[in-house]
Design an enzyme around this catalytic site. Structure first.
Site, PDB file in Angstrom:
ATOM      1  N   HIS A  28      52.020  37.629 -71.133  1.00  0.00           N
ATOM      2  CA  HIS A  28      52.089  36.573 -69.877  1.00  0.00           C
ATOM      3  C   HIS A  28      50.314  36.771 -69.382  1.00  0.00           C
ATOM      4  O   HIS A  28      49.773  37.562 -69.616  1.00  0.00           O
ATOM      5  CB  HIS A  28      53.207  36.802 -69.200  1.00  0.00           C
ATOM      6  CG  HIS A  28      53.167  38.100 -68.189  1.00  0.00           C
ATOM      7  ND1 HIS A  28      53.248  39.049 -68.833  1.00  0.00           N
ATOM      8  CD2 HIS A  28      52.990  37.983 -66.752  1.00  0.00           C
ATOM      9  CE1 HIS A  28      53.149  40.083 -67.749  1.00  0.00           C
ATOM     10  NE2 HIS A  28      53.116  39.440 -66.651  1.00  0.00           N
TER      11      HIS A  28
ATOM     12  N   ASP B   1      46.805  41.769 -64.465  1.00  0.00           N
ATOM     13  CA  ASP B   1      46.813  42.981 -64.723  1.00  0.00           C
ATOM     14  C   ASP B   1      47.162  43.362 -66.276  1.00  0.00           C
ATOM     15  O   ASP B   1      46.613  44.153 -66.928  1.00  0.00           O
ATOM     16  CB  ASP B   1      47.897  43.912 -64.041  1.00  0.00           C
ATOM     17  CG  ASP B   1      49.132  43.246 -64.159  1.00  0.00           C
ATOM     18  OD1 ASP B   1      49.269  41.958 -63.886  1.00  0.00           O
ATOM     19  OD2 ASP B   1      50.183  44.102 -64.203  1.00  0.00           O
TER      20      ASP B   1
END
Ligand code: ZN
Ligand code: ZN
Length: 301
Positions: free
Chosen positions: A66, A70
């Site tokens: 996704h 991060d």
């Protein structure tokens, strides 16, 4: 890689956005037969690959779960540093990226952002243009997204919250063995379906001390993740040969410290009594008749 087992999974980064040196951003290396796949490229993925002695250019494909930063901030590093023709780079073929809808936009913008570097190095260092080219494949539903060298990767949708779509997990199959990576998700039936009877289930987890649990900002974050007790229930239902935690969301405030690893294990043990390990950066799993945990050390390539 040991000759006895040619299916190996290494946690390159077990952390979250918190910029700590011992838990880099989310990234997992899959080595199966001759294939090398990277699942996500968080902060420091390039450094962990270097520590393993795996040239960035040897990665056959990057698969994205996704688009939270991060999980993606390490991409330009792996892509561009991996293009350098030093031993840690060496890529001469296009950088292959496979991800849910959005991969095309991300990589297209990165190509624009780094256009000057690319132009300079082609002219000045004579680096192969092929080695910095990008090949993107997007998908929008569950199904097979990679098949090569006896390795099959199946993407499956997970639930990371209503505003965080798309979000996927991956099931990697090789030599009759199965490894499942949950991606970032709340407890999700699709994870249970794909991970049932898996050799290794690598699941995300979030934990917070009780005194902070009612804070709205904590609740917002927890609503996107899986608690240790919930993860335990998923492990109990899927019965993997080994359950491993990664993406450790340890929430804290200035007054309340984060929970400990012992707290995480104790919480999980409320709902699950089977094989369990809390992942660390550079922890490796050899997937054979049994799943063996090893500490990855520098390997000659
Ligand atoms: Zn996320
Ligand atoms: Zn995340």
């Amino acid at each position: 890689m040991s000759r006895a087992c040619d299916f190996r999974v290494t946690l390159l980064g077990t952390g979250v956005p918190t910029p700590v040196p011992d838990r880099f951003g989310p990234s997992t290396l899959i080595e199966a037969g001759d294939e090398k796949l990277l699942i996500d490229a968080g902060r420091g993925a390039s450094i962990r690959l270097y520590q393993l002695g795996v040239p960035m250019g040897a990665v056959d494909a990057l698969l994205l779960t996704h688009y939270h930063s991060d999980h993606t901030v390490g991409i330009p590093d792996v892509w561009l540093t991996g293009w350098l023709q030093s031993h840690f780079g060496t890529r001469k073929r296009p950088f292959r990226v496979i991800g849910p809808m959005g991969a095309e936009m991300l990589m297209g913008h990165l190509e624009k952002a780094y256009a000057a570097d690319i132009k300079i190095r082609i002219e000045d260092e004579k680096l192969p243009a092929q080695g910095v080219a990008v090949e993107v494949e997007e998908f929008d539903r569950d199904g097979s997204v990679y098949e090569r060298g006896g390795v099959t990767v199946i993407a499956f949708q997970v639930d990371h919250g209503d505003a965080i779509k798309p979000a996927f997990g991956y099931r990697i199959e090789y030599a009759g063995r199965r490894v499942v990576i949950s991606g970032d998700t709340r407890p999700n039936a699709n994870v249970v379906e794909h991970a049932s009877g898996a050799d290794l289930l690598i699941h995300e987890v979030a934990i917070v001390r009780p005194e902070l649990a009612s804070e709205p900002f904590i609740q917002r974050i927890m609503a996107h993740h899986t608690t240790a007790r919930e993860a335990g229930l998923i492990f109990k239902r899927t019965k993997p040969k080994l359950a491993a935690f990664t993406h450790l969301v340890f929430l804290a405030s200035e007054q309340v410290p984060p929970a400990s690893i012992d707290d995480l294990i104790a919480e999980t043990r409320h709902t699950y009594g089977g094989p369990l390990v809390v992942g660390e950066d550079l922890m490796s799993f050899s997937i054979g008749e049994t799943v063996q945990i090893t500490r990855a050390t520098h390997r000659e390539t």
